[in-house]
Design a protein around this motif. Structure first.
Motif, PDB file in Angstrom:
ATOM      1  N   ASP A 204       0.905  -1.118   0.033  1.00  0.00           N
ATOM      2  CA  ASP A 204      -0.068  -0.025   0.213  1.00  0.00           C
ATOM      3  C   ASP A 204       0.926   1.351   0.180  1.00  0.00           C
ATOM      4  OD1 ASP A 204      -2.334  -1.641   2.167  1.00  0.00           O
ATOM      5  OD2 ASP A 204      -2.578  -1.365  -0.009  1.00  0.00           O
ATOM      6  N   LEU A 205       2.130   1.208  -0.411  1.00  0.00           N
ATOM      7  CA  LEU A 205       2.653   2.432  -0.912  1.00  0.00           C
ATOM      8  C   LEU A 205       2.195   3.165  -2.068  1.00  0.00           C
ATOM      9  CD1 LEU A 205       6.268   0.939   0.182  1.00  0.00           C
ATOM     10  CD2 LEU A 205       4.768   2.329   1.656  1.00  0.00           C
ATOM     11  N   ASP A 206       2.733   4.603  -1.847  1.00  0.00           N
ATOM     12  CA  ASP A 206       2.443   5.268  -2.984  1.00  0.00           C
ATOM     13  C   ASP A 206       3.451   4.860  -4.171  1.00  0.00           C
ATOM     14  OD1 ASP A 206       0.453   6.594  -1.748  1.00  0.00           O
ATOM     15  OD2 ASP A 206       1.752   8.363  -1.271  1.00  0.00           O
ATOM     16  N   SER A 207       2.961   4.687  -5.234  1.00  0.00           N
ATOM     17  CA  SER A 207       3.803   4.127  -6.636  1.00  0.00           C
ATOM     18  C   SER A 207       4.279   5.588  -7.336  1.00  0.00           C
ATOM     19  CB  SER A 207       2.986   3.580  -7.626  1.00  0.00           C
ATOM     20  OG  SER A 207       3.689   3.246  -8.644  1.00  0.00           O
ATOM     21  N   ASP A 208       5.499   6.029  -7.135  1.00  0.00           N
ATOM     22  CA  ASP A 208       6.212   7.140  -7.746  1.00  0.00           C
ATOM     23  C   ASP A 208       7.490   6.524  -8.261  1.00  0.00           C
ATOM     24  OD1 ASP A 208       7.937   7.539  -5.466  1.00  0.00           O
ATOM     25  OD2 ASP A 208       6.374   8.674  -4.549  1.00  0.00           O
ATOM     26  N   ASP A 209       8.324   7.530  -8.835  1.00  0.00           N
ATOM     27  CA  ASP A 209       9.674   7.133  -9.435  1.00  0.00           C
ATOM     28  C   ASP A 209      10.581   7.145  -8.353  1.00  0.00           C
ATOM     29  OD1 ASP A 209       8.577   7.276 -11.830  1.00  0.00           O
ATOM     30  OD2 ASP A 209       9.195   9.211 -12.684  1.00  0.00           O
ATOM     31  N   ASP A 210      10.264   7.614  -7.119  1.00  0.00           N
ATOM     32  CA  ASP A 210      11.311   7.538  -6.098  1.00  0.00           C
ATOM     33  C   ASP A 210      11.394   6.269  -5.545  1.00  0.00           C
ATOM     34  OD1 ASP A 210      11.837  10.255  -6.151  1.00  0.00           O
ATOM     35  OD2 ASP A 210      10.472  10.346  -4.436  1.00  0.00           O
ATOM     36  N   ASP A 211      10.500   5.241  -6.069  1.00  0.00           N
ATOM     37  CA  ASP A 211      10.439   3.708  -5.624  1.00  0.00           C
ATOM     38  C   ASP A 211      11.118   3.079  -6.654  1.00  0.00           C
ATOM     39  OD1 ASP A 211       8.995   4.327  -3.376  1.00  0.00           O
ATOM     40  OD2 ASP A 211       7.146   4.188  -4.439  1.00  0.00           O
ATOM     41  N   LEU A 212      11.546   3.402  -7.582  1.00  0.00           N
ATOM     42  CA  LEU A 212      12.243   2.690  -8.610  1.00  0.00           C
ATOM     43  C   LEU A 212      13.780   2.458  -8.285  1.00  0.00           C
ATOM     44  CD1 LEU A 212      11.470   4.723 -11.752  1.00  0.00           C
ATOM     45  CD2 LEU A 212      11.023   2.482 -11.655  1.00  0.00           C
ATOM     46  N   PRO A 213      14.508   1.147  -8.699  1.00  0.00           N
ATOM     47  CA  PRO A 213      15.624   0.807  -8.183  1.00  0.00           C
ATOM     48  C   PRO A 213      16.659   1.902  -8.547  1.00  0.00           C
ATOM     49  CG  PRO A 213      14.619  -0.983  -9.595  1.00  0.00           C
ATOM     50  CD  PRO A 213      13.587   0.312  -9.559  1.00  0.00           C
ATOM     51  N   GLU A 214      17.615   2.109  -7.888  1.00  0.00           N
ATOM     52  CA  GLU A 214      18.604   3.136  -7.933  1.00  0.00           C
ATOM     53  C   GLU A 214      19.209   3.737  -9.109  1.00  0.00           C
ATOM     54  OE1 GLU A 214      21.647   3.032  -5.029  1.00  0.00           O
ATOM     55  OE2 GLU A 214      20.449   3.064  -3.214  1.00  0.00           O
ATOM     56  N   ASP A 215      19.550   2.653 -10.200  1.00  0.00           N
ATOM     57  CA  ASP A 215      20.165   2.970 -11.518  1.00  0.00           C
ATOM     58  C   ASP A 215      19.130   2.931 -12.495  1.00  0.00           C
ATOM     59  OD1 ASP A 215      19.396   0.135 -11.274  1.00  0.00           O
ATOM     60  OD2 ASP A 215      21.372  -0.448 -12.067  1.00  0.00           O
ATOM     61  N   SER A 216      17.891   3.221 -12.313  1.00  0.00           N
ATOM     62  CA  SER A 216      16.591   3.256 -13.220  1.00  0.00           C
ATOM     63  C   SER A 216      16.693   4.411 -14.192  1.00  0.00           C
ATOM     64  CB  SER A 216      15.321   3.383 -12.486  1.00  0.00           C
ATOM     65  OG  SER A 216      14.983   2.228 -11.927  1.00  0.00           O
ATOM     66  N   ALA A 217      17.622   5.722 -13.610  1.00  0.00           N
ATOM     67  CA  ALA A 217      17.814   6.745 -14.744  1.00  0.00           C
ATOM     68  C   ALA A 217      18.461   6.337 -15.943  1.00  0.00           C
ATOM     69  CB  ALA A 217      18.286   7.676 -14.050  1.00  0.00           C
ATOM     70  N   GLU A 218      19.648   5.429 -15.609  1.00  0.00           N
ATOM     71  CA  GLU A 218      20.663   5.137 -16.878  1.00  0.00           C
ATOM     72  C   GLU A 218      19.758   4.102 -17.615  1.00  0.00           C
ATOM     73  OE1 GLU A 218      23.463   1.874 -15.763  1.00  0.00           O
ATOM     74  OE2 GLU A 218      23.222   3.058 -14.058  1.00  0.00           O
ATOM     75  N   TYR A 219      18.703   3.585 -17.206  1.00  0.00           N
ATOM     76  CA  TYR A 219      17.979   2.811 -18.072  1.00  0.00           C
ATOM     77  C   TYR A 219      16.768   3.382 -18.837  1.00  0.00           C
ATOM     78  CZ  TYR A 219      20.864  -1.198 -16.575  1.00  0.00           C
ATOM     79  OH  TYR A 219      21.834  -2.046 -16.487  1.00  0.00           O
ATOM     80  N   GLY A 220      16.711   4.668 -18.505  1.00  0.00           N
ATOM     81  CA  GLY A 220      15.510   5.522 -19.076  1.00  0.00           C
ATOM     82  C   GLY A 220      14.146   5.702 -18.442  1.00  0.00           C
TER      83      GLY A 220
END
Length: 357
Positions: A54-70
């Motif tokens: 029941d956590l909010d779903s936002d980009d902060d919850d993505l794995p740490e290296d997600s930005a390099e994968y777009g």
């Protein structure tokens, strides 16, 4: 909305409708890197875990290296990302297999056309490049693949995938200006190494009308066909060049431009795969792709849209036609003439009689 409008005109009865198979991990790895595919799974797992807690779903919850994968911004994490990717890819791969098996000579997948995804990166709403995966499947049977991209945004992911090969010619008509996504597709971008000359880019200025769009297509496509001699055609019909598109927002096209270009392709009598792509005015995108489906099936449609589940989305006139806006066409005759001349000059590099394939 697209499929419902097509069905409301009974066009599905003029075609064979086939349920595609989902792509598997092996299918995805024919283009995408192992690390990217694994990261998509880890991002999907984190989304599921957050949903279950029941956590909010936002980009902060993505794995740490997600930005390099777009992942994030224009490619946010979505629920069931792995399934989504496999369904999108599976549709186009299944369509390609129908052509390679010679079961059908024309196939349509309006859910395909996600042309921005790179080998190891999501981009421009595209998490998987189904176009590249489909072309890769087609190459098992066909010697030379012609890829035509009519989306208002440059088909950068497909061009990058095949820029070094003379067996795939990529042809893109699009808008290019400072700050406009993806910022690629200059006329000087013609491919590399053995693929030099096998990338054709036609960048148009704001306000491109039906006349401008179709003119450059008619003046350049015959040379492409003559020099490249394709065995099969893939055409991406992104509808974000339509007048009033809220995201494409620069061209002033109606479905007429798409129909005239597609008609030229169909008259080649080659195996042909027709894909969707962008299109952010949902009603106009459905109108456009329904009109193109009618063209393929040889049907004439009533301008009054039949009542169906999404009928209210087509108000206030509830008609199939798409009207052009009042945006001025900034593509002068001199600009178009110079553009066509340069494209034809670049195509001199393309000669399958002398190029080692």
């Amino acid at each position: 909305m697209v499929h419902s409008l097509i069905a409301s005109y009974d066009l599905h009865k003029k075609m064979t409708c086939i349920s595609p198979k989902q792509a598997n991990q092996h299918d995805l790895r024919t283009f995408h890197s192992e690390s990217y595919i694994s990261h998509l799974k880890s991002a999907d797992d984190s989304t599921i875990a957050n949903a279950e807690s029941d956590l909010d779903s936002d980009d902060d919850d993505l794995p740490e290296d997600s930005a390099e994968y777009g992942l994030g911004f224009d490619c946010p994490k979505i629920k069931d990302l792995q399934s989504f990717v496999k369904i999108i890819a599976g549709g186009t791969i299944s369509a390609a297999k129908l052509l390679t098996s010679q079961t059908y000579d024309t196939v349509i997948n309006w859910c395909g056309g996600w042309h921005h995804a790179q080998r190891d990166e999501a981009s421009g709403f595209c998490y998987v490049n189904d176009v590249v995966l489909g072309i890769t499947e087609l190459k098992k049977k066909f010697e030379r693949v012609l890829y035509i991209d009519l989306d208002v945004h440059h088909g950068d992911g497909v061009e990058n995938a095949f820029s070094f090969t003379p067996t795939v010619l990529t042809y893109s008509v699009h808008h290019l200006s400072q700050g406009y996504f993806p910022g690629t597709g200059a006329i000087s971008s013609i491919g590399c190494g053995k693929g030099k000359g096998f990338c054709v880019n036609i960048p148009l200025k704001e306000g491109a009308s039906n006349g401008t769009f179709v003119s450059v297509f008619k003046r350049t496509m015959p040379r492409v066909i003559t020099n490249f001699r394709p065995s099969v055609v893939v055409i991406q019909c992104g509808a974000d060049g339509l007048a009033g598109d809220p995201l494409g927002a620069v061209f002033n096209l109606t479905d007429t431009a798409y129909k005239e270009c597609l008609q030229i392709v169909l008259e080649l009598k080659l195996p042909t795969m027709i894909l969707g792509g962008g299109g952010y005015n949902k009603a106009n995108t459905a109108r456009c792709w329904t009109n193109l489906t009618a063209l393929v099936t040889g049907q004439k449609l009533d301008v009054d849209i039949p009542e169906h589940d999404f009928f209210e989305e087509y108000g206030p006139d509830f008609q199939l036609r798409i009207e052009a806006g009042y945006r001025p066409d900034k593509n002068s005759k001199d600009y178009i003439d110079a553009l066509v001349l340069e494209v034809l000059g670049n195509l001199e590099e393309v000669d399958v009689n002398t190029t080692q394939v």
